[in-house]
Design a protein around this motif. Structure first.
Motif, PDB file in Angstrom:
ATOM      1  N   UNK A 423       0.842  -1.200   0.000  1.00 35.16           N
ATOM      2  CA  UNK A 423       0.000   0.000   0.000  1.00 35.16           C
ATOM      3  C   UNK A 423       0.878   1.251   0.000  1.00 35.16           C
ATOM      4  N   UNK A 426       2.592   1.612  -3.442  1.00 32.61           N
ATOM      5  CA  UNK A 426       1.694   2.049  -4.508  1.00 32.61           C
ATOM      6  C   UNK A 426       1.303   3.514  -4.301  1.00 32.61           C
ATOM      7  N   UNK A 429       4.195   5.438  -5.634  1.00 31.73           N
ATOM      8  CA  UNK A 429       4.140   5.411  -7.102  1.00 31.73           C
ATOM      9  C   UNK A 429       3.087   6.393  -7.613  1.00 31.73           C
ATOM     10  N   UNK A 430       1.950   6.414  -6.918  1.00 29.54           N
ATOM     11  CA  UNK A 430       0.884   7.334  -7.306  1.00 29.54           C
ATOM     12  C   UNK A 430       1.315   8.779  -7.145  1.00 29.54           C
ATOM     13  N   UNK A 433       3.014  10.468  -9.957  1.00 33.44           N
ATOM     14  CA  UNK A 433       2.204  10.853 -11.113  1.00 33.44           C
ATOM     15  C   UNK A 433       0.913  11.492 -10.627  1.00 33.44           C
ATOM     16  N   UNK A 434       1.018  12.644  -9.933  1.00 29.34           N
ATOM     17  CA  UNK A 434      -0.171  13.163  -9.263  1.00 29.34           C
ATOM     18  C   UNK A 434      -1.339  13.439 -10.211  1.00 29.34           C
ATOM     19  N   UNK A 439       3.086   7.161 -16.048  1.00 29.97           N
ATOM     20  CA  UNK A 439       4.460   7.599 -15.822  1.00 29.97           C
ATOM     21  C   UNK A 439       5.298   7.285 -17.052  1.00 29.97           C
ATOM     22  N   UNK A 454       3.974   3.761 -17.850  1.00 27.29           N
ATOM     23  CA  UNK A 454       3.394   2.913 -16.810  1.00 27.29           C
ATOM     24  C   UNK A 454       2.110   3.587 -16.324  1.00 27.29           C
ATOM     25  N   UNK A 456      -0.574   4.962 -14.159  1.00 26.98           N
ATOM     26  CA  UNK A 456      -0.488   5.254 -12.728  1.00 26.98           C
ATOM     27  C   UNK A 456      -1.509   4.410 -11.975  1.00 26.98           C
ATOM     28  N   UNK A 457      -1.167   4.012 -10.753  1.00 24.77           N
ATOM     29  CA  UNK A 457      -2.167   3.284  -9.960  1.00 24.77           C
ATOM     30  C   UNK A 457      -3.349   4.206  -9.668  1.00 24.77           C
ATOM     31  N   UNK A 459      -5.153   4.555  -7.055  1.00 21.11           N
ATOM     32  CA  UNK A 459      -5.151   5.180  -5.732  1.00 21.11           C
ATOM     33  C   UNK A 459      -5.752   4.238  -4.701  1.00 21.11           C
TER      34      UNK A 459
END
Lengths: 478, 259
Positions: A423, A426, A429-430, A433-434, A439, A454, A456-457, A459
């Motif tokens: 969590x 991730x 990672x998020x 890439x706000x 990404x 990539x 982005x997750x 959230x």
């Protein structure tokens, strides 16, 4: 040839960047995949035949010693000879002895992957015997001083323009100075040059698609008829084959043949199907004076009873490579030795060592198309995975990937730790890439981000959001 | 409320858990709409396929053991992924074969494990969903779902009931997209070529949306489409079937949220 399978990545990169190769490989889809699909669809019993073929080969492999001895006895009975050879060197020597006894200066050759496996041509040349390839594809790559990139279409990697160029260059010695554009003209020119060589040859060497225990016959299928001329016109016919080519009966061979051409080229049968049984008899109109079968093991007997036994069912149709997206992208030479594609990924590590060929069973997405088309249902993926297991146990493979995997596996076995840590990862990672949805660059993941973004997750993790929702639900209910 | 028909344990899959929780919620909605009581065991991480395909059999088996223990109490196990469902259904029994007791449990789990869409159609007998999606979509068949689990018609059947959606068949839909788990980072050149072929085929259909049943393929395809600057939306088939498409598509910039 010396394997260059260890350089698979470089070989592949070269293949991907070669526009001629890419044009040539584009033929796989229409020339082979679509034709096989049509041929299989036209035969209602195709799937049942695959199971039957598997059963024939399994039964034969379970009793291989029996059928091989029976085959040998029958060959003897019909006046031929069988030469049992454990190693490529023994097979080469056996062939040389036969050629010497016939005082051979030139040898015609039908297509044979086993001859490639034992590197027969350079050996014959070194011993003053000229090998003449008579299969058009083999002839082309002999002229080009290359090796096959496909087991049934040796020159698949070449475009018609490249062949035209090659013929112009190498056929000058025969007085041909005109550039030929049409495929028909190229074929005719090759035929004009090869034809006299059949008559001049002292020995003809062919491979075998099947060895038939019941009759001591060998069988080949071709589309050019070159095999017939190779084995009928010279005084001596040598068949080179590996152990697993034996089948019990002519009926069994017929069953397998119904699958072979359909799987390979989408033909119902190859243009020529030729059986050879012993040397010429007194009342035969033609045929060789002597008939030899060089029977090569080269490790196959060790595959019996191992987790790799099933690959011995292979009838060398090439369907696995025709349908492999990796083969279709990089071509056969990337695999760095005689057998490319999914078949090579299983067989090559066995024949040249997993240290040399370690990339081959790894360079697969496990998409399973090869298994889906294999006429004898070889579990190719399972066997590639066996090789990966052996590599893993031997500590081979990229260290960074191994460490990453080990860390991940350690964590995946500890759900209570996995949840918060993944969590957190991730979320980080998020945060990279706000606002963007993807990404474009990510350190440590350049293998991914060099040529693709990539995403982005979204959230939060599902687990966390699900628990939160359940909590709310519980409160609401209460 | 009527008694739920089945107790379904949802195997979320690691990629959905971390990258696309919406797919998990869409799957839950589809299952609940079909009358299932859905639970999400906490003791799940991943199906173990990365370890299994890397040759790390002991690790893969340890993870399989964990999944078996967490899920064997349910009537069914459903995953929104052909790849992970295929791992549990086809590979766990082989992976556990050396331990007879565990192998028996793996076989029992195998029999009740399904990929989401095939579970809805083949097991629950659904042929329609109540959803709307305005767009022209095309569908990529993930390799494991297609060739291990024979999932081909099922998603198309359900998608044909989605109002407003037209489905364009994707030429080469059965050809791998080049993801292949760690393959895409071990052999990026080959993987790139495969996914570029795939995105070219997708673009040529003229569809505005591409759907598939596996997040691995979808992240790969979306990442490549995004790099190529192609405006094709990428979604998991469950999102469309559940009518849950408010979340931006995969790889699409987030809407209405401050960065």
């Amino acid at each position: 040839m010396e394997p260059i399978s260890h350089a698979f990545k470089d070989n592949a990169r070269r293949g991907l960047a070669d526009p001629n190769l890419q044009r040539a490989l584009a033929r796989l889809k229409t020339g082979f995949q679509e034709r096989r699909t049509i041929a299989a669809a036209r035969l209602p019993e195709f799937e049942a035949l695959r199971s039957q073929a598997k059963e024939i080969k399994d039964r034969t492999l379970a009793n291989l010693d029996f059928y091989l001895e029976r085959f040998e006895a029958k060959v003897r009975e019909t006046g031929g000879e069988v030469h049992w050879c454990q190693t490529p060197a023994e097979a080469r020597e056996a062939i040389l002895r036969i050629c010497r006894a016939a005082q051979a200066k030139s040898v015609t050759k039908g297509k044979s992957m086993v001859a490639e496996e034992i590197a027969l041509n350079p050996f014959l040349e070194a011993n003053g015997i000229e090998p003449v390839e008579t299969d058009l594809g083999e002839y082309i790559i002999q002229l080009a001083d290359e090796y096959p990139s496909h087991i049934i279409v040796p020159a698949l990697h070449k475009t018609a323009e490249q062949i035209s160029e090659l013929f112009l260059d190498r056929h000058r010695q025969y007085g041909n100075t005109q550039r030929l554009e049409e495929v028909r003209e190229l074929v005719d020119e090759a035929r004009r040059i090869i034809r006299p060589r059949y008559v001049a040859a002292d020995v003809g060497i062919t491979g075998a698609n099947f060895l038939i225990a019941e009759t001591g016959s060998t069988a080949i299928v071709t589309n050019e008829g070159n095999g017939d001329l190779t084995q009928i016109l010279p005084k001596v016919h040598i068949v080179i084959a590996t152990l697993e080519k034996v089948v019990p009966t002519l009926d069994d061979a017929a069953t397998l043949m119904r699958l072979l051409a359909r799987s390979a080229t989408g033909q119902e049968l190859s243009t020529y199907t030729t059986f050879s049984t012993g040397p010429r008899r007194a009342d035969d109109l033609d045929g060789p004076e002597s008939f030899h079968v060089v029977l090569l093991d080269n490790g196959r007997s060790k595959m019996l009873g191992s987790e790799f036994q099933d690959v011995l069912r292979c009838i060398k149709c090439g369907a696995c490579m025709n349908h492999c997206p990796v083969y279709g992208a990089v071509g056969g030479h990337a695999y760095g030795w005689v057998y490319p594609g999914p078949l090579g990924a299983v067989l090559t590590p066995f024949l040249v060592g997993i240290e040399e060929a370690g990339h081959l069973p790894n360079a697969s997405t496990f998409c399973g198309r090869c298994e889906a088309v294999c006429p004898v249902r070889i579990p190719l993926l399972k066997m590639m995975r066996y090789w990966r297991e052996r590599e893993f146990e031997a500590g081979l493979g990229a260290p960074a990937l191994r460490r990453g995997l080990a860390l991940w596996a350690w964590l995946a076995k500890r759900p209570a730790l996995y949840r918060p840590l993944t969590a957190l990862a991730i979320a980080l990672l998020g945060a990279l890439a706000p606002r963007r949805g993807a990404l474009a660059h990510l350190p440590l993941a350049t293998g991914w981000t060099r040529d693709r973004d990539l995403p982005a997750p979204e959230g939060g993790t599902f687990q966390a959001r699900w628990r939160a929702r359940q909590g709310r639900g519980a409160r609401t209910a209460a | 409320m009527p008694e739920k028909r089945f107790r379904v344990g949802m195997f979320v899959t690691c990629l959905v858990d971390l990258f696309r929780p919406s797919v998990g919620f869409a799957a839950v909605k589809l299952l609940e709409d079909a009358g299932c009581a859905v639970a999400v065991p906490r003791a799940q991480t991943c199906c173990g396929q990365p370890a299994y395909n890397a040759g790390a059999r002991a690790d893969a088996r340890a993870i399989a053991r964990q999944v078996i223990a967490a899920f064997e109490g349910f009537d069914y196990v459903v995953a929104p992924s052909g790849s992970c469902a295929g791992m549990i259904k086809l590979h766990y029994p082989a992976l556990c074969a050396d331990e007879p007791a565990l192998a028996a449990r793996a076989r029992a789990l195998s029999e009740k494990t399904f990929e989401l869409v095939s579970f809805l159609t083949d097991v629950l007998g659904r042929s329609t969903v109540a959803a709307r999606y305005d767009g022209r979509a095309t569908y990529h068949d993930g390799c494991s779902g297609l060739r291990e689990l024979e999932i081909k018609a099922q998603p198309r059947t359900l998608l044909s009931s989605v109002e407003g959606l037209t489905l364009e068949e994707l030429p080469g839909a059965e050809v791998c997209c080049g993801f292949g788990g760690t393959f895409c980072v071990k052999y990026p050149d080959i993987s790139t070529r495969m996914v570029a072929d795939k995105t070219a085929e997708i673009a040529a259909t003229g569809a505005d949306t591409v759907l598939a049943g596996d997040l691995g393929c979808l992240l790969n395809i979306a990442g490549r489409l995004s790099r190529e600057g192609r405006a094709v939306r990428v979604r998991h088939v469950a999102e469309v079937l559940a009518g849950m498409t408010e979340t931006p598509a995969i790889g699409e910039p987030r809407r209405g949220r401050r960065g």
